[in-house]
Design an enzyme around this catalytic site. Structure first.
Site, PDB file in Angstrom:
ATOM      1  N   ASP A  49       1.034  -1.344   0.259  1.00 44.72           N
ATOM      2  CA  ASP A  49       0.028   0.025   0.097  1.00 44.72           C
ATOM      3  C   ASP A  49       0.716   1.371  -0.056  1.00 44.72           C
ATOM      4  O   ASP A  49       1.587   1.549  -0.768  1.00 44.72           O
ATOM      5  CB  ASP A  49      -1.209  -0.093   0.750  1.00 44.72           C
ATOM      6  N   ARG A  68       0.550   9.187  -5.696  1.00 50.37           N
ATOM      7  CA  ARG A  68       0.455   9.843  -4.272  1.00 50.37           C
ATOM      8  C   ARG A  68       1.675  10.318  -3.746  1.00 50.37           C
ATOM      9  O   ARG A  68       2.703   9.648  -3.017  1.00 50.37           O
ATOM     10  CB  ARG A  68       0.020   8.354  -3.707  1.00 50.37           C
TER      11      ARG A  68
END
Length: 522
Positions: free
Chosen positions: A191, A244
């Site tokens: 993640d 991100r």
């Protein structure tokens, strides 16, 4: 009172001594400094970030020893410096119980604690497939460690797949000179490398490497999780990251002097009302390095002094608003702390010589030169209570003149107790109230447009007068402390124009209940 405190300290030292016999932990003498250098950026706000400065220093070579050190303290707020050497993994990381900790197997758990430094020493500290989880905690420093290959699926798993993850009312964290790595994206079980959610604020990530991951990190877990923010990223290397870098939902982010190499899909993704100040960074061999991506919930940015080296841009669309190719600013962002950015042209060189674990903790002097860290400036060991010279407010307030600006405004805050509502803060009815889920929490009044405010009245509900102890009043737009003190009442401060003002309960007795949160212009 001296004798019980002494006994508690003796018991704590005895616990640590027993752990030493089991292996993995060594006591050393107390030291004046918790970590090399001083926190920078937003971690310096809200009372500052000093970690375990002034506390006991403990050497740990296993994850279980880290947990044992936390659990052996006199209280959950007793300062401690944990020096880590060697490899921390699932095989040597177990839950430890105690009154000053809340730990778990298979993750380094910093939960419901404060005033802690974890620093790699000696031959280095590697957290191999083990994440560092910071939850409901404050004043934490993580320095000079490597965290790699933390998975959320497959085997073994840890920390939801985040190398370092923060959530639920976290305040004042400084992560410095770390190396955070994965070996792929979500399909490979990973993640984020550096994630913040559920009301995490006043964080700095400095002189670190984030590498080989699908997701660099986020601030806010969804478009409705916008209570996070005031995060500084500087002198970091983002290398081979898909997206991100970071994803910023709501709040304010400050990115300066970072080197971005091979951002494969997108980079700094400002959305859901977020505001990013992006200055003197070096973007190289990357795509869509700044903008609002994968959503129609707009974010904003101020871009100054950046260098674009082989950067490509996608075409604008409904869910795609790249800042380039001309990188025009869409807002202005005021930064409340002092800093000296390097020129963008030297960022690749200075970051290569300073960023990551095992680099001697070198920092930039603001003139493109790497140098040893300066000694930290002594500060408070627990930033949670706020400034040391509060101005108490009266318990029976007389409201200022003029209209109560809270009537008709909006309101939100931290988790609320069952049966209460944020709307009760501003309904003009003293028989209704808002109460936090625990003994601390925060509530905000907000407006659609900038509003001038110079005083606040906090009225406690019947039967709970005197429950509120220490508090802070914050300009939620800028992250600045407007006032602090003890006890409910009338709070006056210099007239300030803002969209959101937050009352934060730092301590209380019993269950605090606010019947009305009134705001006035004068």
């Amino acid at each position: 009172m001296r004798q019980p405190v002494t006994r508690r300290l003796q018991a704590a030292l005895a616990t640590l001594a027993l752990a030493a016999a089991a292996g993995g932990i060594v006591l050393t003498a107390p030291e004046a400094s918790a970590a090399a250098g001083s926190a920078t950026g937003y971690a310096t706000q809200n009372g500052g970030t000093t970690g375990g400065a002034g506390g006991q220093t403990v050497r740990a070579t296993t994850g279980t020893a880290i947990h044992t050190a936390l659990c052996g303290r006199a209280s959950a707020a007793t300062p401690i410096v944990i020096e880590v050497e060697g490899t921390i993994n699932h095989g040597n990381t177990s839950k430890v119980s105690g009154g000053s900790c809340n730990t778990a197997d298979g993750v380094i758990e910093l939960k419901q604690i404060s005033n802690v430094t974890i620093v790699g020493v000696g031959g280095g500290a590697v957290f191999d497939q083990i994440g560092i989880h910071i939850r409901e905690s404050s004043n934490i420093i993580v320095q000079n460690v490597t965290v790699k290959n933390v998975k959320k699926s497959g085997s073994p798993t840890s920390n939801g797949g985040d190398a370092i993850g923060m959530e639920s009312g976290v305040r004042n964290v400084w992560v410095d000179h770390t190396t955070l790595e994965a070996s792929g994206g979500e399909s490979e079980g990973y993640d984020g490398l550096f994630d913040m959610k559920a009301d995490t604020r006043y964080v700095t990530l400095s002189y670190s490497i984030l590498r080989n991951s699908g997701r660099g990190g986020l601030v806010g877990s969804s478009e409705s999780d916008v209570s996070n923010g005031f995060v500084t990223y500087h002198h970091n290397l983002y290398e081979n990251i898909d997206s991100r870098a970071p994803l910023l939902r709501g709040g304010v982010g400050h990115m300066f002097n970072n080197h971005y190499v091979r951002l494969n899909s997108s980079g700094i993704n400002s959305r859901a009302g977020a505001r990013a100040k992006v200055e003197n960074n070096y973007f190289e061999d990357s795509k869509d390095v700044l903008g609002t991506f994968y959503t129609d919930a707009a974010g904003y940015w101020q871009a100054d002094g950046n260098t674009l080296d082989n950067v490509t841009w996608s075409s604008p669309g409904k869910d795609n608003n790249p800042a380039g190719p001309d990188m025009k600013s869409t807002t202005t962002v005021s930064i409340p702390y002092a800093y000296s950015p390097d020129a963008a042209g030297c960022v690749p060189d200075v970051v290569s010589r300073t960023a990551g674990a095992g680099k001697g903790l070198k920092v930039s002097d603001g003139n493109c030169t790497a140098q040893p860290p300066t000694e930290p400036t002594p500060g408070p060991t627990d930033p949670t209570p706020g400034p040391t010279d509060p101005t108490p407010g009266p318990t029976d307030p007389t409201p200022p003149s003029g209209a109560n600006l809270s009537i008709g405004a909006g309101s939100d805050g931290s988790s609320k107790a069952s049966g209460t509502s944020f709307g009760h803060l501003r309904d003009g009815d003293l028989n209704t109230y808002w109460s936090p889920a625990g003994s601390t929490g925060h509530a905000s009044i907000k407006w659609d447009s900038a509003t001038a405010v110079s005083s606040v009245v906090i009225r406690e509900a019947a039967g709970s007068a005197g429950s509120i102890g220490a508090w802070r009043l914050l300009d939620a737009d800028a992250g600045a402390v407007l006032a602090s003190g003890d006890g409910a009442g009338t709070i006056s401060f210099p007239r300030t124009t803002l969209r959101k003002i937050t009352f934060e309960i730092v301590s209380s007795t019993g269950s605090p209940r606010i019947a009305e949160y009134e705001t006035y212009a004068g």
